[in-house]
Design an enzyme around this catalytic site. Structure first.
Site, PDB file in Angstrom:
ATOM      1  N   LYS A 112       0.827  -1.220   0.000  1.00 28.69           N
ATOM      2  CA  LYS A 112       0.000   0.000   0.000  1.00 28.69           C
ATOM      3  C   LYS A 112       0.858   1.266   0.000  1.00 28.69           C
ATOM      4  O   LYS A 112       0.460   2.288  -0.549  1.00 28.69           O
ATOM      5  CB  LYS A 112      -0.951  -0.006   1.193  1.00 28.69           C
ATOM      6  CG  LYS A 112      -2.126  -0.954   1.024  1.00 28.69           C
ATOM      7  CD  LYS A 112      -3.238  -0.663   2.016  1.00 28.69           C
ATOM      8  CE  LYS A 112      -4.474  -1.502   1.702  1.00 28.69           C
ATOM      9  NZ  LYS A 112      -5.606  -1.185   2.594  1.00 28.69           N
ATOM     10  N   LYS A 194      -5.050 -13.009  -7.211  1.00 24.49           N
ATOM     11  CA  LYS A 194      -6.290 -13.148  -6.454  1.00 24.49           C
ATOM     12  C   LYS A 194      -7.277 -12.053  -6.827  1.00 24.49           C
ATOM     13  O   LYS A 194      -6.903 -10.894  -7.007  1.00 24.49           O
ATOM     14  CB  LYS A 194      -5.988 -13.079  -4.942  1.00 24.49           C
ATOM     15  CG  LYS A 194      -7.204 -13.284  -4.056  1.00 24.49           C
ATOM     16  CD  LYS A 194      -6.820 -13.202  -2.588  1.00 24.49           C
ATOM     17  CE  LYS A 194      -8.045 -13.323  -1.692  1.00 24.49           C
ATOM     18  NZ  LYS A 194      -7.691 -13.174  -0.255  1.00 24.49           N
ATOM     19  N   LYS A 197     -11.530  -6.679  -4.413  1.00 24.01           N
ATOM     20  CA  LYS A 197     -12.528  -5.631  -4.644  1.00 24.01           C
ATOM     21  C   LYS A 197     -11.878  -4.290  -4.952  1.00 24.01           C
ATOM     22  O   LYS A 197     -12.564  -3.343  -5.330  1.00 24.01           O
ATOM     23  CB  LYS A 197     -13.496  -5.518  -3.469  1.00 24.01           C
ATOM     24  CG  LYS A 197     -12.964  -5.125  -2.124  1.00 24.01           C
ATOM     25  CD  LYS A 197     -14.053  -5.325  -1.078  1.00 24.01           C
ATOM     26  CE  LYS A 197     -13.618  -4.934   0.323  1.00 24.01           C
ATOM     27  NZ  LYS A 197     -13.714  -3.515   0.595  1.00 24.01           N
TER      28      LYS A 197
END
Length: 329
Positions: A112, A194, A197
């Site tokens: 992140k 993977k 969302k």
């Protein structure tokens, strides 16, 4: 006595079928076996800048989706993280038992930080400590986690053990609960990654996508240049992902799914899997969701009542922690 299970999800966007098949569906199956807490973790969400109106809308929407996807708000404690200040109180105490080095090694922090290089804030760095507080606050025995969250759970276990070594057996050291099937649904556009969302819209199947949009996404799913339908994650990741989605969605085994599509073409596989997702997941969840999201008074009532239930469950442990470290109670 029943063991306690805790999990949560950020209200940053609409959950996708990977969230449902890998987590929420399993939560519904567990709710009669455990004391279950399922949290909308809005505190975690603000480590990345959020539009306030969108965050409030998404928080209410995720609560409605939890219920629409099969979680009973009477049998489970379904609540919003920021509605119970025990999370942040315990997080501060636990931050005094976490080390800079171990937080700096967290993979999610590194990822992140690279993705949001203009906003590498302390909250992002300290995120795993708040997650540890979420879990330890309720005497949690089991935490449903995917492979990407194992590292955070290990940190929670380390902090709990470290605290217990100083003050006695205050915390239960939680264990991971990992579903054997459906725990890792991959992207349709990139089956080696993977499904998330936070991915581009084309790479995920949202629980609120229109059925025709869902079908288009499955028809565009990346496969390979062969023609045989078999389960082979290493050599045929796209086909294997479709077979796994079909098996978990319909309740058949992978072997049964392979047998069912023997001799069929890739187009048939994609269409059949897409239709199974629409029939078994998208349509029933959206029908219930549409009813719930129109009834904001009901959702507000659920939030208030379940925040109080969470407080009643977490306060005794928080009290022990405060007393242990020397606070005047």
């Amino acid at each position: 006595m029943k063991k306690t299970i805790f999990s949560g999800m950020q209200p940053t966007s609409v959950p996708q079928i990977g969230n449902y098949l890998g987590a929420i569906k399993n939560w519904g199956a567990l709710q009669s076996q455990y004391n279950s807490l399922y949290c909308v973790v809005d505190l975690h969400a603000i480590t990345v800048r959020q539009d306030p109106d969108e965050l409030r809308k998404n928080t209410l929407g995720l609560l409605a989706l939890y219920i629409a996807a099969g979680l009973d708000p009477d049998e489970n404690i379904i609540y919003v993280q920021s509605h119970y200040n025990g999370h942040t109180e315990l997080a501060w105490v636990l931050s005094c038992f976490a080390y800079m080095g171990e937080l700096g090694r967290m993979t999610q922090y590194k990822d992140k930080s690279a993705k949001h290089s203009d906003n590498v804030n302390v909250g992002l760095f300290n995120y795993p400590v708040l997650m540890a507080a979420d879990i330890l606050l309720f005497g949690t025995h089991l935490v449903p986690v995917g492979d990407d969250q194992k590292q955070h759970l290990e940190l929670a276990r380390d902090i709990a053990t470290r605290f217990n070594n100083v003050y006695g057996d205050i915390f239960i050291v939680p264990e991971p609960f990992i579903a054997k099937e459906g725990a890792r649904i991959m992207s349709l556009a990139n089956p080696e990654k993977k499904m998330s969302k936070s991915d581009d819209e084309a790479n995920r199947v949202s629980l609120l996508d229109a059925p025709d949009v869902v079908m288009k996404k499955f028809k565009r799913a990346v496969t390979d240049s062969e023609t045989e339908i078999r389960y082979d994650v290493e050599n045929k990741p796209g086909i294997s992902n479709l077979l796994e989605i079909y098996a978990v969605t319909t309740g058949v085994t992978i072997d049964d799914a392979v047998a069912e599509f023997a001799g069929a073409g890739y187009g048939t596989l994609k269409t059949t899997v897409g239709q199974a997702v629409v029939d078994n997941i998208i349509d029933p969840i959206q029908k219930k969701y549409d009813e719930l999201i129109k009834n904001e008074d009901y959702l507000q009532k659920i939030m208030r009542q379940n925040a109080q239930r969470a407080k009643e469950m977490g306060d005794p442990i928080l009290h022990k922690v405060k007393k242990s470290v020397g606070f005047i109670i």
